[in-house]
Design a protein around this motif. Sequence first.
Motif, PDB file in Angstrom:
ATOM      1  N   ALA A 313      40.506  23.084  29.301  1.00 43.05           N
ATOM      2  CA  ALA A 313      41.173  22.807  28.020  1.00 43.05           C
ATOM      3  C   ALA A 313      40.830  23.887  26.993  1.00 43.05           C
ATOM      4  O   ALA A 313      41.702  24.342  26.237  1.00 43.05           O
ATOM      5  N   ALA A 314      39.565  24.307  26.961  1.00 41.02           N
ATOM      6  CA  ALA A 314      39.170  25.362  26.033  1.00 41.02           C
ATOM      7  C   ALA A 314      39.879  26.666  26.373  1.00 41.02           C
ATOM      8  O   ALA A 314      40.329  27.397  25.480  1.00 41.02           O
ATOM      9  N   ARG A 315      39.975  26.940  27.645  1.00 39.84           N
ATOM     10  CA  ARG A 315      40.669  28.160  28.078  1.00 39.84           C
ATOM     11  C   ARG A 315      42.126  28.148  27.621  1.00 39.84           C
ATOM     12  O   ARG A 315      42.644  29.148  27.121  1.00 39.84           O
ATOM     13  N   GLN A 316      42.788  27.014  27.760  1.00 37.58           N
ATOM     14  CA  GLN A 316      44.183  26.902  27.344  1.00 37.58           C
ATOM     15  C   GLN A 316      44.329  27.074  25.839  1.00 37.58           C
ATOM     16  O   GLN A 316      45.269  27.727  25.364  1.00 37.58           O
ATOM     17  N   THR A 317      43.400  26.494  25.081  1.00 39.07           N
ATOM     18  CA  THR A 317      43.457  26.624  23.622  1.00 39.07           C
ATOM     19  C   THR A 317      43.270  28.073  23.197  1.00 39.07           C
ATOM     20  O   THR A 317      43.984  28.578  22.324  1.00 39.07           O
ATOM     21  N   LEU A 318      42.323  28.767  23.809  1.00 36.67           N
ATOM     22  CA  LEU A 318      42.095  30.172  23.473  1.00 36.67           C
ATOM     23  C   LEU A 318      43.283  31.037  23.883  1.00 36.67           C
ATOM     24  O   LEU A 318      43.662  31.968  23.160  1.00 36.67           O
ATOM     25  N   ALA A 319      43.891  30.730  25.019  1.00 34.96           N
ATOM     26  CA  ALA A 319      45.062  31.493  25.457  1.00 34.96           C
ATOM     27  C   ALA A 319      46.216  31.317  24.478  1.00 34.96           C
ATOM     28  O   ALA A 319      46.949  32.269  24.180  1.00 34.96           O
ATOM     29  N   ALA A 320      46.396  30.093  23.972  1.00 36.01           N
ATOM     30  CA  ALA A 320      47.458  29.842  22.996  1.00 36.01           C
ATOM     31  C   ALA A 320      47.142  30.501  21.653  1.00 36.01           C
ATOM     32  O   ALA A 320      48.045  30.973  20.952  1.00 36.01           O
ATOM     33  N   ALA A 321      45.866  30.535  21.285  1.00 33.55           N
ATOM     34  CA  ALA A 321      45.468  31.116  20.001  1.00 33.55           C
ATOM     35  C   ALA A 321      45.574  32.629  20.014  1.00 33.55           C
ATOM     36  O   ALA A 321      45.838  33.246  18.973  1.00 33.55           O
ATOM     37  N   PHE A 322      45.373  33.237  21.187  1.00 35.65           N
ATOM     38  CA  PHE A 322      45.395  34.693  21.310  1.00 35.65           C
ATOM     39  C   PHE A 322      46.424  35.098  22.369  1.00 35.65           C
ATOM     40  O   PHE A 322      46.055  35.575  23.452  1.00 35.65           O
ATOM     41  N   PRO A 323      47.701  34.896  22.083  1.00 35.31           N
ATOM     42  CA  PRO A 323      48.730  35.204  23.086  1.00 35.31           C
ATOM     43  C   PRO A 323      48.716  36.674  23.468  1.00 35.31           C
ATOM     44  O   PRO A 323      48.468  37.552  22.633  1.00 35.31           O
ATOM     45  N   GLY A 324      48.957  36.931  24.749  1.00 31.84           N
ATOM     46  CA  GLY A 324      48.968  38.297  25.239  1.00 31.84           C
ATOM     47  C   GLY A 324      47.612  38.810  25.664  1.00 31.84           C
ATOM     48  O   GLY A 324      47.503  39.932  26.168  1.00 31.84           O
ATOM     49  N   ARG A 325      46.567  38.020  25.469  1.00 34.47           N
ATOM     50  CA  ARG A 325      45.218  38.411  25.886  1.00 34.47           C
ATOM     51  C   ARG A 325      44.766  37.562  27.070  1.00 34.47           C
ATOM     52  O   ARG A 325      45.026  36.353  27.119  1.00 34.47           O
ATOM     53  N   ASP A 326      44.072  38.187  28.007  1.00 34.35           N
ATOM     54  CA  ASP A 326      43.409  37.435  29.068  1.00 34.35           C
ATOM     55  C   ASP A 326      42.295  36.587  28.445  1.00 34.35           C
ATOM     56  O   ASP A 326      41.668  37.006  27.464  1.00 34.35           O
ATOM     57  N   VAL A 327      42.050  35.431  29.005  1.00 38.54           N
ATOM     58  CA  VAL A 327      40.884  34.632  28.634  1.00 38.54           C
ATOM     59  C   VAL A 327      39.951  34.615  29.847  1.00 38.54           C
ATOM     60  O   VAL A 327      40.308  34.097  30.900  1.00 38.54           O
ATOM     61  N   VAL A 328      38.784  35.216  29.689  1.00 36.88           N
ATOM     62  CA  VAL A 328      37.811  35.324  30.773  1.00 36.88           C
ATOM     63  C   VAL A 328      36.616  34.459  30.417  1.00 36.88           C
ATOM     64  O   VAL A 328      35.964  34.687  29.389  1.00 36.88           O
ATOM     65  N   GLN A 329      36.344  33.449  31.229  1.00 31.17           N
ATOM     66  CA  GLN A 329      35.217  32.553  30.981  1.00 31.17           C
ATOM     67  C   GLN A 329      34.068  32.894  31.926  1.00 31.17           C
ATOM     68  O   GLN A 329      34.265  33.024  33.138  1.00 31.17           O
ATOM     69  N   LEU A 330      32.871  33.012  31.375  1.00 31.52           N
ATOM     70  CA  LEU A 330      31.689  33.417  32.128  1.00 31.52           C
ATOM     71  C   LEU A 330      30.624  32.329  32.095  1.00 31.52           C
ATOM     72  O   LEU A 330      30.480  31.613  31.087  1.00 31.52           O
ATOM     73  N   ASP A 331      29.861  32.243  33.162  1.00 31.14           N
ATOM     74  CA  ASP A 331      28.655  31.427  33.185  1.00 31.14           C
ATOM     75  C   ASP A 331      27.508  32.295  32.671  1.00 31.14           C
ATOM     76  O   ASP A 331      27.007  33.170  33.379  1.00 31.14           O
ATOM     77  N   VAL A 332      27.143  32.069  31.414  1.00 29.10           N
ATOM     78  CA  VAL A 332      26.011  32.791  30.813  1.00 29.10           C
ATOM     79  C   VAL A 332      25.025  31.764  30.254  1.00 29.10           C
ATOM     80  O   VAL A 332      24.520  31.897  29.134  1.00 29.10           O
ATOM     81  N   ASP A 333      24.732  30.767  31.058  1.00 27.55           N
ATOM     82  CA  ASP A 333      23.866  29.670  30.632  1.00 27.55           C
ATOM     83  C   ASP A 333      22.484  30.143  30.192  1.00 27.55           C
ATOM     84  O   ASP A 333      21.888  29.586  29.264  1.00 27.55           O
ATOM     85  N   ARG A 334      21.947  31.158  30.858  1.00 27.82           N
ATOM     86  CA  ARG A 334      20.589  31.594  30.523  1.00 27.82           C
ATOM     87  C   ARG A 334      20.543  32.244  29.146  1.00 27.82           C
ATOM     88  O   ARG A 334      19.567  32.064  28.398  1.00 27.82           O
ATOM     89  N   LEU A 335      21.594  32.970  28.803  1.00 26.22           N
ATOM     90  CA  LEU A 335      21.694  33.520  27.451  1.00 26.22           C
ATOM     91  C   LEU A 335      21.822  32.400  26.431  1.00 26.22           C
ATOM     92  O   LEU A 335      21.135  32.393  25.402  1.00 26.22           O
ATOM     93  N   MET A 336      22.682  31.439  26.704  1.00 26.18           N
ATOM     94  CA  MET A 336      22.976  30.397  25.725  1.00 26.18           C
ATOM     95  C   MET A 336      21.837  29.395  25.594  1.00 26.18           C
ATOM     96  O   MET A 336      21.745  28.672  24.596  1.00 26.18           O
ATOM     97  N   ALA A 337      20.948  29.369  26.578  1.00 29.49           N
ATOM     98  CA  ALA A 337      19.725  28.582  26.435  1.00 29.49           C
ATOM     99  C   ALA A 337      18.742  29.250  25.489  1.00 29.49           C
ATOM    100  O   ALA A 337      17.758  28.631  25.069  1.00 29.49           O
TER     101      ALA A 337
END
Length: 352
Positions: A313-337
């Motif tokens: 759902a977040a990916r879809q929202t970002l894609a709609a907010a930024f049309p024409g841009r790829d949305v790349v989601q990463l697992d960066v849990d260690r950074l975000m911890a």
Amino acid sequence: MYDPHPRPPLGDRLFGASPRPRVPMDDVPHTRTWMSWPSRKSVWGRQLRGVQEDIALIARTIARYEPVVMCAPDDYSVEEARLACGPSVYVIGSIPTDDLWMRDIAPVFRRDGRGGLQAIGLNFNGWGRKQVHTDDAYVAENLARLNGLPFIRTDFVGEGGGIETDGDGTVMATESSLVNKNRNRGWSRDDVEAAVLDAYGADKMIWVPGIKGKDITDDHIDVTSRFVRPGLVLVQLPPDGRGDVWARDAREQFDILSAQTDARGRRLEVIRVEGPDTVRSRRSDFVDSYLNFHVVNGAVIAAQFGDGYKDAAARQTLAAAFPGRDVVQLDVDRLMAGGGGIHCSTMQEPVP
């Protein structure tokens, strides 16, 4: 209603006057992204190796879309970063750093209105002297010098992640991160606001209260609320059952921004992004933010947390907010911890 062709301020149109210097939005074309290699066990302890792997992943991903310059503090770290990041990332040792949070230690880049760039230093002081910043305090000035850019130091103390701009005259921030004696002792909110507006070339500042003392940043706004373009804001809200201090803060930001107008008089359109129901990390200070994304040339680099439905759902929202841009989601849990995310670890240099 959002105006896709807003008019410049009257003062910028009269008598052929040049527009005043202004910090642009994140989504303008970039020359490069700046990052910093984490190297200190005194800061990261046993988490250092995993955080390095996450930073390398972010850098390699961004490098698919635009150049990345990674600053490393010494010869050993330069070689370590080059090995981890690969040939697509340019690693330098001429700007020493203490930690990885380039959003806060780098200069904020401002277009001068005449086709050039200025580097604005926000006087980084370790988020209110909470962490060592012997080298980080000079990154903004050193980067400006390396780039051959005019360097201008602001009167106030702050961090790039603590101030969001729409590039069209409006900025927003939490009071907790700026109207705080650990940054700007003795300053009123009006004092801070005037200095921020001057630095960013903006006309209106929208404040939300925020939270003091619960995280190292005192609640930077870029974790919860982000401008997409003038008149449009994303706000991440927690699941309905959450009632902790961060959940209340997010709901308050949503309510305040939903009732606001921007510098041009537009009522803000606020789109809600649902935060994840579950995350992989067990850390209590884990940053579960989809909105701590970094916009690059042709893409949006964001996090995912293993919650299949909410991630999608977040990916879809970002894609709609930024049309024409790829949305790349990463697992960066260690950074975000470690208290921050992808946006926190990057700083874009816009094309002049």
